[in-house]
Design a protein around this motif. Structure first.
Motif, PDB file in Angstrom:
ATOM      1  N   GLU A   5       3.142  -8.015 -18.377  1.00 37.81           N
ATOM      2  CA  GLU A   5       3.246  -9.275 -17.633  1.00 37.81           C
ATOM      3  C   GLU A   5       3.507  -9.011 -16.156  1.00 37.81           C
ATOM      4  OE1 GLU A   5       6.380 -10.772 -20.082  1.00 37.81           O
ATOM      5  OE2 GLU A   5       5.030 -12.140 -21.149  1.00 37.81           O
ATOM      6  N   GLU A   6       4.324  -8.016 -15.860  1.00 37.98           N
ATOM      7  CA  GLU A   6       4.602  -7.662 -14.457  1.00 37.98           C
ATOM      8  C   GLU A   6       3.336  -7.123 -13.777  1.00 37.98           C
ATOM      9  OE1 GLU A   6       7.030  -8.362 -12.531  1.00 37.98           O
ATOM     10  OE2 GLU A   6       8.450  -9.039 -14.034  1.00 37.98           O
ATOM     11  N   ILE A   7       2.573  -6.328 -14.506  1.00 35.09           N
ATOM     12  CA  ILE A   7       1.304  -5.825 -13.951  1.00 35.09           C
ATOM     13  C   ILE A   7       0.389  -6.999 -13.632  1.00 35.09           C
ATOM     14  CG2 ILE A   7      -0.816  -4.568 -14.511  1.00 35.09           C
ATOM     15  CD1 ILE A   7       0.976  -2.540 -16.042  1.00 35.09           C
ATOM     16  N   ALA A   8       0.265  -7.942 -14.561  1.00 34.71           N
ATOM     17  CA  ALA A   8      -0.588  -9.117 -14.336  1.00 34.71           C
ATOM     18  C   ALA A   8      -0.106  -9.905 -13.124  1.00 34.71           C
ATOM     19  CB  ALA A   8      -0.607  -9.995 -15.588  1.00 34.71           C
ATOM     20  N   ALA A   9       1.201 -10.063 -12.979  1.00 38.51           N
ATOM     21  CA  ALA A   9       1.740 -10.811 -11.837  1.00 38.51           C
ATOM     22  C   ALA A   9       1.431 -10.114 -10.519  1.00 38.51           C
ATOM     23  CB  ALA A   9       3.248 -11.006 -12.002  1.00 38.51           C
ATOM     24  N   ILE A  10       1.567  -8.800 -10.488  1.00 44.71           N
ATOM     25  CA  ILE A  10       1.243  -8.045  -9.269  1.00 44.71           C
ATOM     26  C   ILE A  10      -0.243  -8.180  -8.955  1.00 44.71           C
ATOM     27  CG2 ILE A  10       0.945  -5.678  -8.368  1.00 44.71           C
ATOM     28  CD1 ILE A  10       3.806  -6.632  -8.065  1.00 44.71           C
ATOM     29  N   ARG A  11      -1.071  -8.054  -9.975  1.00 44.02           N
ATOM     30  CA  ARG A  11      -2.523  -8.118  -9.762  1.00 44.02           C
ATOM     31  C   ARG A  11      -2.978  -9.498  -9.293  1.00 44.02           C
ATOM     32  NH1 ARG A  11      -5.451  -3.577 -11.894  1.00 44.02           N
ATOM     33  NH2 ARG A  11      -7.271  -4.910 -11.967  1.00 44.02           N
ATOM     34  N   ALA A  18       9.466  -4.490  -6.869  1.00 50.40           N
ATOM     35  CA  ALA A  18      10.701  -3.903  -7.392  1.00 50.40           C
ATOM     36  C   ALA A  18      10.868  -4.230  -8.871  1.00 50.40           C
ATOM     37  CB  ALA A  18      11.908  -4.393  -6.593  1.00 50.40           C
ATOM     38  N   ARG A  19      10.532  -5.446  -9.244  1.00 47.80           N
ATOM     39  CA  ARG A  19      10.611  -5.837 -10.659  1.00 47.80           C
ATOM     40  C   ARG A  19       9.598  -5.052 -11.483  1.00 47.80           C
ATOM     41  NH1 ARG A  19      10.545 -11.425 -10.000  1.00 47.80           N
ATOM     42  NH2 ARG A  19       8.342 -11.448 -10.482  1.00 47.80           N
ATOM     43  N   GLU A  23      10.522  -2.664 -14.646  1.00 49.95           N
ATOM     44  CA  GLU A  23       9.928  -2.807 -15.980  1.00 49.95           C
ATOM     45  C   GLU A  23       9.238  -1.518 -16.405  1.00 49.95           C
ATOM     46  OE1 GLU A  23      10.250  -5.006 -18.368  1.00 49.95           O
ATOM     47  OE2 GLU A  23      11.555  -6.226 -17.110  1.00 49.95           O
ATOM     48  N   PHE A  24       8.569  -0.859 -15.471  1.00 48.96           N
ATOM     49  CA  PHE A  24       7.923   0.422 -15.765  1.00 48.96           C
ATOM     50  C   PHE A  24       8.965   1.435 -16.232  1.00 48.96           C
ATOM     51  CE2 PHE A  24       7.133   4.678 -14.027  1.00 48.96           C
ATOM     52  CZ  PHE A  24       6.070   5.063 -14.834  1.00 48.96           C
ATOM     53  N   PHE A 122       1.204   4.257 -10.771  1.00 44.09           N
ATOM     54  CA  PHE A 122       2.527   4.465 -10.210  1.00 44.09           C
ATOM     55  C   PHE A 122       2.478   5.826  -9.515  1.00 44.09           C
ATOM     56  CE2 PHE A 122       2.968   1.334 -13.456  1.00 44.09           C
ATOM     57  CZ  PHE A 122       3.882   0.434 -12.932  1.00 44.09           C
ATOM     58  N   PRO A 123       2.188   5.821  -8.212  1.00 41.87           N
ATOM     59  CA  PRO A 123       1.951   7.069  -7.478  1.00 41.87           C
ATOM     60  C   PRO A 123       3.232   7.839  -7.173  1.00 41.87           C
ATOM     61  CG  PRO A 123       1.855   5.212  -5.986  1.00 41.87           C
ATOM     62  CD  PRO A 123       2.046   4.640  -7.370  1.00 41.87           C
ATOM     63  N   PRO A 124       3.074   9.075  -6.742  1.00 41.64           N
ATOM     64  CA  PRO A 124       4.241   9.905  -6.428  1.00 41.64           C
ATOM     65  C   PRO A 124       4.830   9.564  -5.057  1.00 41.64           C
ATOM     66  CG  PRO A 124       2.245  11.167  -6.092  1.00 41.64           C
ATOM     67  CD  PRO A 124       1.827   9.836  -6.654  1.00 41.64           C
ATOM     68  N   VAL A 125       5.447   8.385  -4.983  1.00 42.62           N
ATOM     69  CA  VAL A 125       6.038   7.934  -3.722  1.00 42.62           C
ATOM     70  C   VAL A 125       7.500   7.545  -3.944  1.00 42.62           C
ATOM     71  CG1 VAL A 125       3.838   7.143  -2.742  1.00 42.62           C
ATOM     72  CG2 VAL A 125       5.257   5.544  -4.065  1.00 42.62           C
ATOM     73  N   LYS A 126       8.221   7.441  -2.838  1.00 43.08           N
ATOM     74  CA  LYS A 126       9.643   7.056  -2.870  1.00 43.08           C
ATOM     75  C   LYS A 126       9.802   5.747  -3.645  1.00 43.08           C
ATOM     76  CE  LYS A 126      13.543   5.901   0.007  1.00 43.08           C
ATOM     77  NZ  LYS A 126      14.117   5.819   1.305  1.00 43.08           N
ATOM     78  N   GLY A 127      10.803   5.724  -4.477  1.00 36.12           N
ATOM     79  CA  GLY A 127      11.075   4.537  -5.270  1.00 36.12           C
ATOM     80  C   GLY A 127      10.447   4.580  -6.646  1.00 36.12           C
TER      81      GLY A 127
END
Length: 143
Positions: A5-11, A18-19, A23-24, A122-127
């Motif tokens: 659901e979070e993926i769908a919301a981002i898309r 952050a959410r 969830e990830f 989910f790339p190799p970045v800060k956070g």
């Protein structure tokens, strides 16, 4: 909300990054194990810890799925939907906090990659990954 659901919301532009990351990290993901070279035709998709991955753009991407149906779609897309796929269930947090540091180079997680409208990287970045393994930080920024 669940990860899908979070993926769908981002898309669709209404999500909160952050959410999504939260969830990830909490999600139990299914990560396929590597295939023998004679079945996959590409040296088994060899990765660290026997987890299936691919390298693209200098980044090792671990394949992860939110459920068995998403994993089955991936198997069919690879032309291997008729065989049984072994996998491990692992928390997203453990995947990025424990597995990514074992790679020895940039690594991230590709979730539900066979789902055109439901995939997320989910790339190799800060956070997302530990700071010491984030490609967007200078050595001076890593504590």
């Amino acid at each position: 909300m669940e990860l899908t659901e979070e993926i769908a919301a981002i898309r669709d532009g209404s999500g909160d990054p952050a959410r999504l990351v939260g969830e990830f990290r909490r999600a139990a993901l299914l990560v396929p194990l590597t295939l023998p070279a004679d079945e996959s035709g590409e040296s088994g998709g060899i990765a660290h810890s026997g987890l299936m991955s691919a390298v693209q753009g200098g980044i090792r991407w671990f394949y992860a799925f939110t459920d068995e149906a998403a994993l089955a779609r991936f198997a069919r897309a690879r032309g291997a939907g008729d065989r049984e796929w072994e996998y491990v269930a692992i928390l997203g947090a453990r995947l990025v906090d424990a597995v990514v540091p074992m790679v020895g180079g940039p690594a991230g997680v590709a979730v539900n990659v066979a789902d055109e409208d439901g995939s997320m990287f989910f790339p190799p970045v800060k956070g997302i990954v530990p700071d010491a393994y984030a490609v967007d930080l200078d050595a001076d920024e890593v504590a």
